[in-house]
Enzyme design. Structure first.
Site, PDB file in Angstrom:
ATOM      1  N   GLY A  35     -29.728   6.883 -54.169  1.00 56.59           N
ATOM      2  CA  GLY A  35     -29.247   6.483 -55.688  1.00 56.59           C
ATOM      3  C   GLY A  35     -28.313   5.431 -55.595  1.00 56.59           C
ATOM      4  O   GLY A  35     -28.220   4.526 -56.470  1.00 56.59           O
ATOM      5  N   GLN A  88     -28.802  11.197 -62.368  1.00 58.52           N
ATOM      6  CA  GLN A  88     -28.747  12.593 -62.617  1.00 58.52           C
ATOM      7  C   GLN A  88     -29.722  13.124 -63.785  1.00 58.52           C
ATOM      8  O   GLN A  88     -30.057  14.041 -63.815  1.00 58.52           O
ATOM      9  CB  GLN A  88     -27.284  12.809 -62.993  1.00 58.52           C
ATOM     10  CG  GLN A  88     -26.810  14.287 -63.301  1.00 58.52           C
ATOM     11  CD  GLN A  88     -26.746  14.946 -61.770  1.00 58.52           C
ATOM     12  OE1 GLN A  88     -27.420  16.017 -61.657  1.00 58.52           O
ATOM     13  NE2 GLN A  88     -26.143  14.343 -60.795  1.00 58.52           N
ATOM     14  N   CYS A 143     -18.779  14.162 -54.544  1.00 59.12           N
ATOM     15  CA  CYS A 143     -17.917  13.213 -53.546  1.00 59.12           C
ATOM     16  C   CYS A 143     -16.285  13.420 -53.707  1.00 59.12           C
ATOM     17  O   CYS A 143     -15.778  12.685 -52.909  1.00 59.12           O
ATOM     18  CB  CYS A 143     -18.243  11.924 -53.930  1.00 59.12           C
ATOM     19  SG  CYS A 143     -19.762  11.650 -54.927  1.00 59.12           S
TER      20      CYS A 143
HETATM   21  C1  LIG Z   1     -25.871  11.575 -57.044  1.00 56.71           C
HETATM   22  C2  LIG Z   1     -25.677  10.495 -58.141  1.00 56.71           C
HETATM   23  C3  LIG Z   1     -25.564   9.171 -57.510  1.00 56.71           C
HETATM   24  C4  LIG Z   1     -25.707   8.990 -55.903  1.00 56.71           C
HETATM   25  O1  LIG Z   1     -27.125   9.147 -55.440  1.00 56.71           O
HETATM   26  P1  LIG Z   1     -27.252   9.341 -53.944  1.00 56.71           P
HETATM   27  O2  LIG Z   1     -28.669   9.223 -53.738  1.00 56.71           O
HETATM   28  O3  LIG Z   1     -26.388  10.555 -53.602  1.00 56.71           O
HETATM   29  O4  LIG Z   1     -26.519   8.056 -53.534  1.00 56.71           O
HETATM   30  C5  LIG Z   1     -25.441   8.152 -58.455  1.00 56.71           C
HETATM   31  N1  LIG Z   1     -25.144   8.329 -59.754  1.00 56.71           N
HETATM   32  C6  LIG Z   1     -25.415   9.652 -60.324  1.00 56.71           C
HETATM   33  C7  LIG Z   1     -25.052   9.907 -61.542  1.00 56.71           C
HETATM   34  C8  LIG Z   1     -25.387  10.642 -59.727  1.00 56.71           C
HETATM   35  O5  LIG Z   1     -25.593  11.859 -60.097  1.00 56.71           O
END
Ligand SMILES: *Cc1c(COP(=O)(O)O)cnc(C)c1O
Length: 389
Positions: free
Chosen positions: A73, A184, A330
């Site tokens: 993401g 999300q 994070c």
């Molecule tokens: C988890 C998340 C990300 C990051 O996604 P990853 O696949 O863990 O890199 C970005 N934006 C939101 C809103 C998230 O919840």
């Protein structure tokens, strides 16, 4: 130790659905080819990738060649922001970036990097007390030289849902590309990009019962991007690197299942979420719900508690067998308060007491009962402990 443990942190990540793991399995050791190879193994792998692309396109109501597979993401967010900002500057001299202060760091830190190292002019949109951006504020601030606008769909920390269609409409009228971070939101909210009117949309599989390390970016035809990862010509020349076929198959299968059972999932989530919100806000004194009371992710409850330290709270709940989060995953161990919480007007000290509880497909009524039993006791204990922060 055989004490039961309860996972209430589905906004951080979800387990891989066994149906998804089964769909991925053949692509590790049997159908292991490189989709770029011309022979039988290559074609077999390429077919799996293209079938997955069609599945994702169907879930988003777009054409298959508007879907790019990425590494996560965060990478989708990066490619959308960096790619669109650099392309818009090259084509139109546009150098203004508009985003919100309640974005995930993958967007916010990227926007700051573009400002600090690539001379873009970064402006943050105002948000209301729930962390929502208003289309009117966007219309007031968008400029002829705005390169890209990015607003989060469903907030990972406070659950609030933004009016994406209305925000995207403002951008479309001005011809400015609009990106939404739907990472999300994807497990629960409508993803029809035609209805949403977005030009760019990021998703990541591990938030909807797929594997970690794979994401996708929707790119509307005609939206130009400069690649962030260059090399071979994979993904229409926009994302180099040999395809991870099992992960791509896993993303597609988990998104297909999610789209199919979204309504049932949401009903289940919402019942549990509403019980958590009403019990915590009525039974625990000096507590506040963060984020919007109704327009929020179906599985998401988040609070701040006066005179409680979030790290101690998370550790105490973990000892009792409950896995929850403070702000975003994070930020664990980071003593500075969440920017999302301070930007919605939560005082610094209170922002260090944030608890996020996110339910999932396998969360039961009993899990929630047990949690709601323990939480008030833990909070009371922390508040009465000598030398507390
Ligand atoms: C988890 C998340 C990300 C990051 O996604 P990853 O696949 O863990 O890199 C970005 N934006 C939101 C809103 C998230 O919840």
């Amino acid at each position: 130790m055989n004490r039961e443990r309860t996972y209430l942190d589905h906004a951080a990540t979800t387990p891989v659905d066994p149906r998804v793991a089964a769909a991925m399995q053949p692509y590790f050791s049997e159908a292991f080819g490189n989709p770029s190879s011309a022979h039988y193994w290559g074609q077999q792998a390429e077919e799996a990738v293209e079938k997955s692309r069609r599945t994702v396109a169907q879930a988003l109501n777009c054409a298959p060649d508007e879907i790019l597979f990425t590494g996560c993401g965060s990478e989708s967010d990066n490619l959308a922001l960096r790619g669109a900002a650099l392309a818009q500057r090259r084509e139109h001299g546009a150098d203004h970036i508009l985003t919100s202060p309640v974005e995930h760091q993958a967007v916010l830190h990227t926007a700051h990097l573009l400002a600090d190292h690539f001379d873009f002019d970064l402006e943050l949109l105002p948000v209301d007390q729930y962390g929502k951006v208003s289309p009117r504020d966007l219309a007031d601030r968008i400029k002829p030289h705005t390169a890209v606008v990015s607003v989060i769909y469903g907030n990972n920390e406070i659950g609030s849902i933004n009016p994406i269609q209305e925000l995207a409409s403002v951008c479309r009228q001005r011809g400015v590309p609009f990106h939404t971070d739907a990472v999300q939101a994807a497990s629960q909210l409508p993803l029809d990009v035609d209805q949403l009117k977005v030009d760019l949309m990021s998703i990541g599989a591990h938030k909807f019962y797929g594997p970690k390390g794979i994401g996708a970016l929707y790119v509307r035809k005609g939206t130009n991007l400069i690649p962030t990862l260059s090399g071979g010509g994979q993904e229409f020349g926009l994302r180099a690197g040999t395809h991870s076929v099992p992960l791509i198959v896993g993303l597609a299968e988990s998104l297909r299942i999610t789209s199919q059972q979204r309504n049932a999932d949401n009903l289940h989530f919402q019942t549990l979420r509403d019980r958590i919100i009403s019990s915590v806000t009525t039974n625990i004194p000096n507590t506040r719900l963060t984020g919007h009371p109704q327009q929020r992710l179906h599985n998401h409850a988040s609070f701040v508690f006066e005179d409680v330290d979030a790290n101690t709270l998370i550790a105490s709940l973990d000892l009792e067998g409950f896995a929850c989060a403070s702000a975003s995953a994070c930020k664990t161990g980071d003593p500075t308060p969440s920017e999302v919480l301070t930007s919605i007007g939560i005082p610094r000290q209170l922002a260090l007491s944030a608890l996020r509880v996110t339910v999932g497909r396998t969360t039961t009524d009993q899990d929630v009962d047990a949690f709601l039993d323990v939480l008030p006791q833990v909070i009371a204990r922390l508040r009465s402990a000598p030398g507390r922060t």
